[in-house]
Design a protein around this motif. Structure first.
Motif, mmCIF file in Angstrom:
data_model
loop_
_atom_site.group_PDB
_atom_site.id
_atom_site.type_symbol
_atom_site.label_atom_id
_atom_site.label_comp_id
_atom_site.label_asym_id
_atom_site.label_seq_id
_atom_site.Cartn_x
_atom_site.Cartn_y
_atom_site.Cartn_z
ATOM 1 N N HIS A 135 4.190 -0.812 5.025
ATOM 2 C CA HIS A 135 3.477 -0.682 3.739
ATOM 3 C C HIS A 135 2.665 -1.924 3.354
ATOM 4 O O HIS A 135 1.827 -1.838 2.459
ATOM 5 C CB HIS A 135 4.469 -0.390 2.605
ATOM 6 C CG HIS A 135 5.063 0.979 2.673
ATOM 7 N ND1 HIS A 135 6.381 1.189 3.031
ATOM 8 C CD2 HIS A 135 4.539 2.189 2.436
ATOM 9 C CE1 HIS A 135 6.635 2.491 3.000
ATOM 10 N NE2 HIS A 135 5.538 3.119 2.654
ATOM 11 N N TYR A 143 0.843 -1.189 0.000
ATOM 12 C CA TYR A 143 0.000 0.000 0.000
ATOM 13 C C TYR A 143 0.882 1.244 0.000
ATOM 14 O O TYR A 143 2.034 1.195 0.442
ATOM 15 C CB TYR A 143 -0.934 -0.015 1.213
ATOM 16 C CG TYR A 143 -1.751 -1.285 1.282
ATOM 17 C CD1 TYR A 143 -2.928 -1.419 0.555
ATOM 18 C CD2 TYR A 143 -1.312 -2.378 2.030
ATOM 19 C CE1 TYR A 143 -3.669 -2.590 0.596
ATOM 20 C CE2 TYR A 143 -2.042 -3.559 2.067
ATOM 21 C CZ TYR A 143 -3.217 -3.660 1.351
ATOM 22 O OH TYR A 143 -3.931 -4.828 1.378
ATOM 23 N N VAL A 144 0.348 2.347 -0.472
ATOM 24 C CA VAL A 144 1.126 3.586 -0.565
ATOM 25 C C VAL A 144 1.474 4.111 0.825
ATOM 26 O O VAL A 144 2.564 4.614 1.055
ATOM 27 C CB VAL A 144 0.354 4.657 -1.372
ATOM 28 C CG1 VAL A 144 1.107 5.976 -1.370
ATOM 29 C CG2 VAL A 144 0.141 4.179 -2.801
ATOM 30 N N THR A 145 0.554 3.972 1.766
ATOM 31 C CA THR A 145 0.806 4.459 3.123
ATOM 32 C C THR A 145 1.181 3.301 4.046
ATOM 33 O O THR A 145 0.822 2.154 3.803
ATOM 34 C CB THR A 145 -0.438 5.164 3.696
ATOM 35 O OG1 THR A 145 -1.540 4.264 3.647
ATOM 36 C CG2 THR A 145 -0.760 6.414 2.896
ATOM 37 N N GLN A 146 1.904 3.642 5.112
ATOM 38 C CA GLN A 146 2.285 2.641 6.104
ATOM 39 C C GLN A 146 1.128 2.488 7.099
ATOM 40 O O GLN A 146 1.059 3.196 8.095
ATOM 41 C CB GLN A 146 3.563 3.078 6.819
ATOM 42 C CG GLN A 146 4.790 3.043 5.916
ATOM 43 C CD GLN A 146 6.023 3.497 6.667
ATOM 44 O OE1 GLN A 146 6.211 4.668 6.928
ATOM 45 N NE2 GLN A 146 6.869 2.544 7.025
ATOM 46 N N ASN A 147 0.245 1.566 6.812
ATOM 47 C CA ASN A 147 -0.937 1.400 7.674
ATOM 48 C C ASN A 147 -1.217 -0.062 8.012
ATOM 49 O O ASN A 147 -2.318 -0.404 8.409
ATOM 50 C CB ASN A 147 -2.168 2.036 7.017
ATOM 51 C CG ASN A 147 -2.490 1.412 5.671
ATOM 52 O OD1 ASN A 147 -1.802 0.493 5.226
ATOM 53 N ND2 ASN A 147 -3.524 1.902 5.010
ATOM 54 N N SER A 198 3.504 0.054 12.060
ATOM 55 C CA SER A 198 2.790 0.033 10.776
ATOM 56 C C SER A 198 3.770 0.125 9.613
ATOM 57 O O SER A 198 4.673 0.968 9.613
ATOM 58 C CB SER A 198 1.802 1.197 10.710
ATOM 59 O OG SER A 198 0.751 0.991 11.628
ATOM 60 N N ILE A 202 9.924 0.625 0.266
ATOM 61 C CA ILE A 202 8.801 0.028 0.991
ATOM 62 C C ILE A 202 9.312 -0.695 2.231
ATOM 63 O O ILE A 202 10.464 -1.114 2.296
ATOM 64 C CB ILE A 202 7.973 -0.977 0.147
ATOM 65 C CG1 ILE A 202 8.863 -2.095 -0.434
ATOM 66 C CG2 ILE A 202 7.153 -0.287 -0.901
ATOM 67 C CD1 ILE A 202 8.087 -3.242 -1.038
#
Length: 202
Positions: free
Chosen positions: A196, A82-86, A194, A129
């Protein structure tokens, strides 16, 4: 009609007749335009054949959806980035479990690590990433997801890692777009951190 055409015509007719002969005890079932079509000695009439065909179709569809991103040593891997680290580690486990009961992946040796990095670089949305594996670091020992200890070359670790801290039990990998960049490799972090995404072993 000349002789050759006549022979071909007769051969075609004989071939079609032979095709239509169904051996005794044979039953072929297929759903065509939403209806069950059966050829041969099909005795089941209780709906179980329709249920079996529907289940088979669902299983094939599910299997097709879980195609491997890549394979190594006959193991199937699928990465989710994913683009964000969540993605915390429990999220990573859930993501993998939804893929045919998979699990966050192990990295088995230096060769496997070196093989994996170019595949992960293809998934990098920006410059780098961070992605969960299923491995753990406890009591100064690297462990597979099964809990078994593993020894791996120190060059797979990010500089100054692993860190000896009780809370840093889980092992993600940081991958940079530049293969020569020194600051990349395996790290150990708390499972609540968290990142990527995750690489799954299915």
């Amino acid at each position: 009609m000349d002789f050759v055409s006549f022979i071909l015509f007769i051969s075609l007719i004989c071939g079609l007749r032979a095709k239509l002969k169904v051996p005794a005890g044979f039953c072929a079932s297929k759903i065509v335009n939403g209806k069950l079509v059966q050829v041969g000695d099909c005795k089941k009439d209780d709906g179980s054949e329709i249920a079996r065909l529907i289940q088979k179709s669902l299983d094939e569809k599910k299997k097709a959806e879980i195609e491997c991103d890549f394979k190594y040593d006959s193991k199937c891997y699928k990465a989710f980035v994913y683009v964000t680290q969540n993605v915390a580690f429990n999220d990573a486990q859930s993501i993998c479990k939804s893929m045919n009961n998979g699990k966050p992946a192990n990295i088995y040796d230096l060769a496997h690590y070196k093989w994996l990095l170019p595949h992960l670089r293809l998934l990098i949305p920006a410059e780098w990433i961070s992605i969960w594996t299923g491995m753990e670091y406890k009591n100064n020992q690297l462990l597979l997801s099964s809990g078994g200890p593993i020894t791996i070359a120190t060059e797979v670790w990010y500089p100054d890692y692993p860190i000896s801290a009780v809370s840093r039990t889980n092992v993600p990998v940081l991958v940079d777009m530049d293969p020569e960049y020194a600051s990349q490799g395996m790290v150990n972090y708390p499972p609540s951190s968290s990142f990527h995404g995750v690489i799954c072993e299915i």
